[in-house]
Design an enzyme around this catalytic site. Structure first.
Site, PDB file in Angstrom:
ATOM      1  N   ASP A 118      -2.103   6.706   6.088  1.00 28.77           N
ATOM      2  CA  ASP A 118      -3.418   5.696   5.408  1.00 28.77           C
ATOM      3  C   ASP A 118      -3.204   4.904   6.707  1.00 28.77           C
ATOM      4  OD1 ASP A 118      -4.635   4.687   4.506  1.00 28.77           O
ATOM      5  OD2 ASP A 118      -3.074   3.399   2.525  1.00 28.77           O
ATOM      6  N   TRP A 122       1.247  -1.081   0.075  1.00 30.93           N
ATOM      7  CA  TRP A 122       0.250   0.092   0.064  1.00 30.93           C
ATOM      8  C   TRP A 122       0.534   1.361   0.067  1.00 30.93           C
ATOM      9  CZ3 TRP A 122      -4.132  -0.504  -2.300  1.00 30.93           C
ATOM     10  CH2 TRP A 122      -4.338  -1.709  -1.912  1.00 30.93           C
ATOM     11  N   LYS A 128     -12.747  -1.596   5.601  1.00 33.04           N
ATOM     12  CA  LYS A 128     -11.787  -2.491   6.809  1.00 33.04           C
ATOM     13  C   LYS A 128     -12.571  -2.411   8.394  1.00 33.04           C
ATOM     14  CE  LYS A 128      -9.704  -2.389   3.030  1.00 33.04           C
ATOM     15  NZ  LYS A 128      -8.585  -2.018   3.055  1.00 33.04           N
TER      16      LYS A 128
HETATM   17  C1  LIG Z   1      -7.724  -0.950   1.307  1.00 31.50           C
HETATM   18  C2  LIG Z   1      -6.491  -0.373   1.370  1.00 31.50           C
HETATM   19  C3  LIG Z   1      -5.995   0.604   0.450  1.00 31.50           C
HETATM   20  C4  LIG Z   1      -7.038   0.621  -0.433  1.00 31.50           C
HETATM   21  O1  LIG Z   1      -8.483   1.333  -0.682  1.00 31.50           O
HETATM   22  P1  LIG Z   1      -9.378   1.666  -1.354  1.00 31.50           P
HETATM   23  O2  LIG Z   1     -10.229   2.369  -0.625  1.00 31.50           O
HETATM   24  O3  LIG Z   1      -9.354   0.434  -2.468  1.00 31.50           O
HETATM   25  O4  LIG Z   1      -9.028   2.386  -2.669  1.00 31.50           O
HETATM   26  C5  LIG Z   1      -5.562   1.892   0.369  1.00 31.50           C
HETATM   27  N1  LIG Z   1      -4.539   1.211   1.542  1.00 31.50           N
HETATM   28  C6  LIG Z   1      -4.676   0.468   2.592  1.00 31.50           C
HETATM   29  C7  LIG Z   1      -3.796   0.471   4.024  1.00 31.50           C
HETATM   30  C8  LIG Z   1      -6.173  -0.018   2.688  1.00 31.50           C
HETATM   31  O5  LIG Z   1      -6.336  -1.485   3.665  1.00 31.50           O
END
Ligand SMILES: *Cc1c(COP(=O)(O)O)cnc(C)c1O
Length: 368
Positions: A175, A102, A199
């Protein structure tokens, strides 16, 4: 009706009381005669739902004054572009800590707008690629960077920060897609926190952004108006139609977390669940010849996404099939890594992890 234990990394399992309330209110939300999905986002009913969700999120995270809480769309990958567009201003480079798939994606996207400086990376770690968070002392930060970007929890690798890095006066951007609301967080240490809701919060389609007000107002001219943080903030996250139903469910989840005792209580529950699973992995390695192995460095083990392998890769398929037959689904590891990944977010009950650990012991006894 049979509900499974759903270990999906996202979209992920939701608290059952939330789903029940949503079902009860599906056709008629609190005497309105309509579903939340059918409401005008500018009508008094949805405005109340929105205000309630925003204030609950603020309270849960203890967001201090001087920060905006925004409900957006576009997901975390959208934010990978939206953050640099909004925060770059007159600066030219961004510091990244590269800890997995990520953060790599975030760097690739940011490189379209700025110079990307990899201040630290665990890609080539001798113990295994992306199996740890590089120690803070090793980071080569640039004092002129627009911001420092980290991924608090690498959902694919199962690697998580056990600390909040001090990066001086340069804003810290995180993030937090897969760890937000899993434990208390000192928001004042961050310039910006973002994450997709699917999530640990609610349905896909809602993106959470918490940003220091003083960082607003420096968006690049090319920034789409709907993704300009200042515009979104000035319009109470209603510049354009927000993802209304996802916000409603998120509000119910925030209320559920309050009912559980808030983030400190969530953190304790999450620690208990993770310890149960990692203890099983460690015992397997130490006492039983090691049918299951996790590669992640001990102090960087994710409390949310527990990744492991079967020593004999051929046993992965029967292990997953047996889990499925016992009502435990979505345990297959991400295609990049293979193996097994158990995502055990807030809404995964302890009973789900207990069932998984019991199946691991049974499988080990039969195959050890
Ligand atoms: C799932 C995830 C993403 C992707 O997110 P989207 O909502 O599909 O754009 C990015 N970063 C992390 C840490 C994730 O767990």
């Amino acid at each position: 009706m049979t509900r499974v234990f759903n270990f999906s990394a996202g979209p992920a399992t939701l608290p059952e009381p939330v789903l029940r309330q949503a079902a009860d209110e599906m056709l008629d939300w609190q005497g309105s005669g309509m579903s939340v999905m059918e409401m005008s986002h500018r009508g008094p009913q949805f405005m109340a739902i929105m205000a309630d969700a925003l204030s609950r999120l603020r309270a849960l995270l203890g967001v201090p004054p001087g920060y905006e809480v925004l409900f957006m769309q576009g997901g975390a990958l959208g934010e990978n572009a939206i953050v640099p567009m909004n925060l770059l201003g007159d600066q030219h480079s961004i510091d990244f800590i590269d800890t997995g798939e990520w953060s790599k994606k975030s760097m690739q996207e940011a490189a379209r707008y700025a110079r990307v400086n990899v201040a630290a990376s665990s890609a080539e770690d001798p113990a295994g690629s992306y199996t740890r968070i590089p120690a803070r002392e090793t980071w080569q930060l640039d004092a002129n960077a627009a911001y420092v970007h980290i991924c608090s929890n690498e959902t694919i690798g199962g690697v998580e920060y056990g600390f909040t890095p001090d990066v001086g006066s340069v804003p810290l951007v995180a993030d937090m897609s897969s760890s937000i609301l899993s434990q208390p967080v000192d928001v004042s240490k961050y310039g910006l926190i973002y994450g997709g809701a699917q999530k640990n919060i609610g349905p896909a389609g809602l993106t959470i952004v918490i940003v220091k007000t003083s960082l607003l107002g420096r968006a690049l001219p090319c920034t789409p108006t709907a993704f300009n943080y200042r515009v979104v903030a000035e319009n109470g996250s209603m510049y354009n139609t927000p993802p209304t139903y996802a916000i409603y469910i998120a509000g119910l989840v925030f209320k559920w977390i309050e009912d559980q005792g808030g983030l400190a209580a969530m953190a304790a529950r999450n620690a208990e669940k993770a310890a149960l699973l990692y203890d099983a992995l460690d015992r397997s390695a130490l006492e039983r010849g090691g049918l299951f192995v996790t590669r992640v460095a001990r102090d960087c083990r994710s409390r949310m996404n527990v990744t492991f392998h079967l020593r004999d890769e051929a046993l992965t398929a029967p292990f997953l099939a047996g889990a499925q037959a016992r009502g435990m689904v979505q345990l297959r590891g991400h295609r990049v890594l293979g193996g097994v990944r158990a995502s055990i977010y807030n809404a995964m009950p302890l009973a789900g992890v207990q069932a998984l650990v019991a199946w691991m012991a049974e499988f080990e006894a039969a195959n050890g």
